[in-house]
Design a protein around this motif. Structure first.
Motif, mmCIF file in Angstrom:
data_model
loop_
_atom_site.group_PDB
_atom_site.id
_atom_site.type_symbol
_atom_site.label_atom_id
_atom_site.label_comp_id
_atom_site.label_asym_id
_atom_site.label_seq_id
_atom_site.Cartn_x
_atom_site.Cartn_y
_atom_site.Cartn_z
ATOM 1 N N TRP A 23 -20.747 -12.381 34.443
ATOM 2 C CA TRP A 23 -20.926 -11.583 35.656
ATOM 3 C C TRP A 23 -21.422 -10.183 35.320
ATOM 4 O O TRP A 23 -22.102 -9.555 36.113
ATOM 5 C CB TRP A 23 -19.641 -11.530 36.475
ATOM 6 C CG TRP A 23 -18.488 -10.888 35.739
ATOM 7 C CD1 TRP A 23 -17.624 -11.489 34.891
ATOM 8 C CD2 TRP A 23 -18.129 -9.514 35.786
ATOM 9 N NE1 TRP A 23 -16.730 -10.572 34.400
ATOM 10 C CE2 TRP A 23 -17.017 -9.348 34.944
ATOM 11 C CE3 TRP A 23 -18.616 -8.401 36.472
ATOM 12 C CZ2 TRP A 23 -16.398 -8.118 34.749
ATOM 13 C CZ3 TRP A 23 -17.994 -7.186 36.285
ATOM 14 C CH2 TRP A 23 -16.899 -7.059 35.427
ATOM 15 N N GLN A 24 -21.122 -9.692 34.127
ATOM 16 C CA GLN A 24 -21.592 -8.368 33.726
ATOM 17 C C GLN A 24 -23.109 -8.348 33.536
ATOM 18 O O GLN A 24 -23.775 -7.396 33.932
ATOM 19 C CB GLN A 24 -20.899 -7.932 32.446
ATOM 20 C CG GLN A 24 -19.417 -7.649 32.639
ATOM 21 C CD GLN A 24 -18.710 -7.373 31.322
ATOM 22 O OE1 GLN A 24 -19.217 -7.728 30.263
ATOM 23 N NE2 GLN A 24 -17.538 -6.760 31.398
ATOM 24 N N THR A 25 -23.647 -9.396 32.951
ATOM 25 C CA THR A 25 -25.100 -9.447 32.787
ATOM 26 C C THR A 25 -25.807 -9.647 34.124
ATOM 27 O O THR A 25 -26.904 -9.129 34.326
ATOM 28 C CB THR A 25 -25.502 -10.557 31.805
ATOM 29 O OG1 THR A 25 -25.006 -11.805 32.274
ATOM 30 C CG2 THR A 25 -24.991 -10.274 30.422
ATOM 31 N N LYS A 72 -25.781 -6.267 35.758
ATOM 32 C CA LYS A 72 -26.737 -5.427 35.040
ATOM 33 C C LYS A 72 -28.171 -5.776 35.461
ATOM 34 O O LYS A 72 -28.985 -4.882 35.704
ATOM 35 C CB LYS A 72 -26.557 -5.625 33.542
ATOM 36 C CG LYS A 72 -27.408 -4.749 32.685
ATOM 37 C CD LYS A 72 -27.077 -5.017 31.222
ATOM 38 C CE LYS A 72 -28.047 -4.372 30.283
ATOM 39 N NZ LYS A 72 -27.767 -4.689 28.878
#
Length: 62
Positions: free
Chosen positions: A3-5, A8
């Motif tokens: 989910w962070q990528t 981003k």
């Protein structure tokens, strides 16, 4: 893909779109100033921001 990528990638996409919009707006402003003062020979470049000029242009078009 975490989910962070994903977040981003979304943020980078939004930034790209915002930069494109800002560049288009800047090109429009500079283009109208050059077109009014240099090509049109009408006077000062800052006069293009006068609302009376735009009203005259709209009256001419319509």
């Amino acid at each position: 893909m975490t989910w962070q990528t994903v977040i981003k990638d979304i943020i980078f996409y939004i930034l790209k779109v915002l930069i494109a919009i800002l560049l288009i707006a800047a090109a429009f402003i500079v283009g109208t100033m050059i077109g009014y003062s240099v090509v049109g020979g009408a006077g000062e470049p800052m006069d293009v921001f006068n609302p009376e000029i735009w009203q005259h242009i709209l009256d001419y078009i319509f």
